[in-house]
Design an enzyme around this catalytic site. Sequence first.
Site, PDB file in Angstrom:
ATOM      1  N   LYS A  27       0.933  -1.254  -0.092  1.00 14.86           N
ATOM      2  CA  LYS A  27       0.124   0.050  -0.121  1.00 14.86           C
ATOM      3  C   LYS A  27       0.818   1.431   0.081  1.00 14.86           C
ATOM      4  O   LYS A  27       1.977   1.361   0.637  1.00 14.86           O
ATOM      5  CB  LYS A  27      -0.758  -0.058   1.321  1.00 14.86           C
ATOM      6  CG  LYS A  27      -2.082   0.729   1.351  1.00 14.86           C
ATOM      7  CD  LYS A  27      -3.107  -0.012   0.747  1.00 14.86           C
ATOM      8  CE  LYS A  27      -4.762   0.514   1.049  1.00 14.86           C
ATOM      9  NZ  LYS A  27      -5.723  -0.260   0.319  1.00 14.86           N
ATOM     10  N   THR A  87      -4.382  -5.499   1.508  1.00 18.21           N
ATOM     11  CA  THR A  87      -3.552  -4.189   1.776  1.00 18.21           C
ATOM     12  C   THR A  87      -4.360  -3.419   2.610  1.00 18.21           C
ATOM     13  O   THR A  87      -3.665  -2.474   3.421  1.00 18.21           O
ATOM     14  CB  THR A  87      -3.185  -3.613   0.320  1.00 18.21           C
ATOM     15  OG1 THR A  87      -4.530  -3.287  -0.296  1.00 18.21           O
ATOM     16  CG2 THR A  87      -2.336  -4.459  -0.601  1.00 18.21           C
ATOM     17  N   ASP A  88      -5.621  -3.491   2.888  1.00 17.20           N
ATOM     18  CA  ASP A  88      -6.488  -2.633   3.724  1.00 17.20           C
ATOM     19  C   ASP A  88      -5.899  -3.091   5.285  1.00 17.20           C
ATOM     20  O   ASP A  88      -5.803  -2.146   5.942  1.00 17.20           O
ATOM     21  CB  ASP A  88      -7.715  -2.823   3.483  1.00 17.20           C
ATOM     22  CG  ASP A  88      -8.561  -1.965   4.291  1.00 17.20           C
ATOM     23  OD1 ASP A  88      -8.414  -0.703   4.177  1.00 17.20           O
ATOM     24  OD2 ASP A  88      -9.266  -2.537   5.174  1.00 17.20           O
ATOM     25  N   ARG A 214      27.963  32.974 -11.374  1.00 16.32           N
ATOM     26  CA  ARG A 214      26.494  33.064 -11.599  1.00 16.32           C
ATOM     27  C   ARG A 214      25.819  32.720 -10.515  1.00 16.32           C
ATOM     28  O   ARG A 214      25.934  32.498  -9.325  1.00 16.32           O
ATOM     29  CB  ARG A 214      26.115  31.643 -12.442  1.00 16.32           C
ATOM     30  CG  ARG A 214      26.648  30.322 -11.849  1.00 16.32           C
ATOM     31  CD  ARG A 214      26.120  29.228 -12.702  1.00 16.32           C
ATOM     32  NE  ARG A 214      26.607  27.851 -12.206  1.00 16.32           N
ATOM     33  CZ  ARG A 214      26.285  26.628 -12.667  1.00 16.32           C
ATOM     34  NH1 ARG A 214      25.659  26.508 -13.721  1.00 16.32           N
ATOM     35  NH2 ARG A 214      26.632  25.507 -11.908  1.00 16.32           N
ATOM     36  N   ILE A 262      27.607  22.313  -9.503  1.00 17.12           N
ATOM     37  CA  ILE A 262      27.105  21.549  -8.595  1.00 17.12           C
ATOM     38  C   ILE A 262      27.824  20.215  -8.263  1.00 17.12           C
ATOM     39  O   ILE A 262      27.824  19.967  -7.287  1.00 17.12           O
ATOM     40  CB  ILE A 262      25.482  21.302  -9.336  1.00 17.12           C
ATOM     41  CG1 ILE A 262      25.006  22.526  -9.707  1.00 17.12           C
ATOM     42  CG2 ILE A 262      25.017  20.268  -8.381  1.00 17.12           C
ATOM     43  CD1 ILE A 262      23.538  22.014 -10.358  1.00 17.12           C
ATOM     44  N   GLN A 263      28.402  19.624  -9.319  1.00 21.13           N
ATOM     45  CA  GLN A 263      29.383  18.341  -9.027  1.00 21.13           C
ATOM     46  C   GLN A 263      30.287  18.785  -8.012  1.00 21.13           C
ATOM     47  O   GLN A 263      30.455  18.013  -6.978  1.00 21.13           O
ATOM     48  CB  GLN A 263      29.764  17.879 -10.378  1.00 21.13           C
ATOM     49  CG  GLN A 263      29.116  17.253 -11.219  1.00 21.13           C
ATOM     50  CD  GLN A 263      28.588  18.341 -12.133  1.00 21.13           C
ATOM     51  OE1 GLN A 263      28.168  19.440 -11.852  1.00 21.13           O
ATOM     52  NE2 GLN A 263      27.946  17.661 -13.416  1.00 21.13           N
ATOM     53  N   ASN A 289      19.286  21.016 -11.188  1.00 19.08           N
ATOM     54  CA  ASN A 289      19.585  22.454 -11.400  1.00 19.08           C
ATOM     55  C   ASN A 289      18.372  23.377 -11.938  1.00 19.08           C
ATOM     56  O   ASN A 289      17.909  23.094 -12.886  1.00 19.08           O
ATOM     57  CB  ASN A 289      20.520  22.378 -12.637  1.00 19.08           C
ATOM     58  CG  ASN A 289      21.228  23.841 -12.736  1.00 19.08           C
ATOM     59  OD1 ASN A 289      20.856  24.786 -12.142  1.00 19.08           O
ATOM     60  ND2 ASN A 289      22.562  23.711 -13.838  1.00 19.08           N
TER      61      ASN A 289
HETATM   62  O1  LIG Z   1      26.819  22.893 -11.975  1.00 23.97           O
HETATM   63  C1  LIG Z   1      26.446  22.498 -13.414  1.00 23.97           C
HETATM   64  N1  LIG Z   1      26.897  21.315 -13.937  1.00 23.97           N
HETATM   65  C2  LIG Z   1      26.762  20.875 -14.955  1.00 23.97           C
HETATM   66  O2  LIG Z   1      27.128  19.646 -15.424  1.00 23.97           O
HETATM   67  C3  LIG Z   1      25.908  21.726 -15.872  1.00 23.97           C
HETATM   68  N2  LIG Z   1      25.496  21.638 -17.284  1.00 23.97           N
HETATM   69  C4  LIG Z   1      25.149  22.579 -17.516  1.00 23.97           C
HETATM   70  O3  LIG Z   1      24.433  23.181 -18.773  1.00 23.97           O
HETATM   71  N3  LIG Z   1      25.078  23.470 -16.456  1.00 23.97           N
HETATM   72  C5  LIG Z   1      25.364  23.042 -15.531  1.00 23.97           C
HETATM   73  N4  LIG Z   1      26.057  23.469 -13.882  1.00 23.97           N
END
Ligand SMILES: O=c1[nH]c(=O)c2[nH]c(=O)[nH]c2[nH]1
Length: 326
Positions: A27, A87-88, A214, A262-263, A289
């Site tokens: 459920k 499941t009830d 950015r 971000i990575q 993102n």
């Molecule tokens: O931090 C980011 N990682 C990416 O892999 C990526 N690719 C993208 O177009 N912008 C960003 N920004």
Amino acid sequence: MPSTANLHGQITGNASSAKRPTMHYGKKDVFVYRTYAKPLKANKQIPESNFQERKNVLFGVDVQVALHGEAFLKNYTEGDNTDLVATDSMRNFIELSGGKIEYSTIDGFLFETAKGFLKQWPQIEQVDLAGQSVEFDDVAVEKDGKIENSGIMFRPRHTERPRASVSVRRNGDDFEIVNHISGITDIHLMKITGSAFKGFVQDEYTQLPEKEDRNLFIYVDIDWTYNNPEDGANLDTSNYVPAEQIRDIAATVFHELKNNSIQHLVYHIGLRILERFPQLKDVTYYTNNRTLKEVSDTVDGKGMVYTEPTLPYGFQAFTVTRDDLK
Ligand SMILES: O=c1[nH]c(=O)c2[nH]c(=O)[nH]c2[nH]1
């Protein structure tokens, strides 16, 4: 493949002993709201967070259950419902469990409830339970001339929801955790300066301009596992890591780090979490993102006007392990 909850808290995969790739049923969206659950206290203070306590005056959780067991095969092959737990009934069991156990975490509630399923119905071999918190914030109101938290009035919160999943197997007369994950979903964080994105592959498909600085807006889900799953799933929370402290580490590291992507950012958040909490084994991210789209500079030259980004959105998924700390 042991079954696990995926990033949307859904249960996927199968019991570790299963003869067939998929056979489970259950459920989803079983909501349990409990008032006056046990508070969860931070076990230690960390520099990145002033979190002390989750009061749990109103504890809400959205639960998903799945049962595994060879006894359920005849339900499919023969149409024989002997051994079939409706499941009830699962739903009723989970709801009533909400008032029977003295839990302070979703993990503890799910682990105890999972053991309860195995005790109640001997034909079950493995139970998967996943839960996502339904969060409420205490509303500040006027009391005797001061603005204070009401204590009895709450406002729903839709982001930053702690979550957990646990799979428990019968092992003779005992129970064994085969999988436990703790996490938090939908941390939304925007930093308006101090993030770069440049130096990426340039070829005939590249349109994105390089940026020294950015706006960076991310949606982050973070999941973590413990070296000893019982530390996360037991009712005794003396080694438990509150999601609030993870959330605050993410914000602090994002604030501090002049990141290149971000990575780059999530890797360093993961390292900091593992440094702070030696009881954790690894940390996994799913980022989205949502960086805002630039419209124009402001006339005073100090600011910028942005609008919502358009589809499609990029994502990253990554696990940081203790080996990365070396
Ligand atoms: O931090 C980011 N990682 C990416 O892999 C990526 N690719 C993208 O177009 N912008 C960003 N920004």
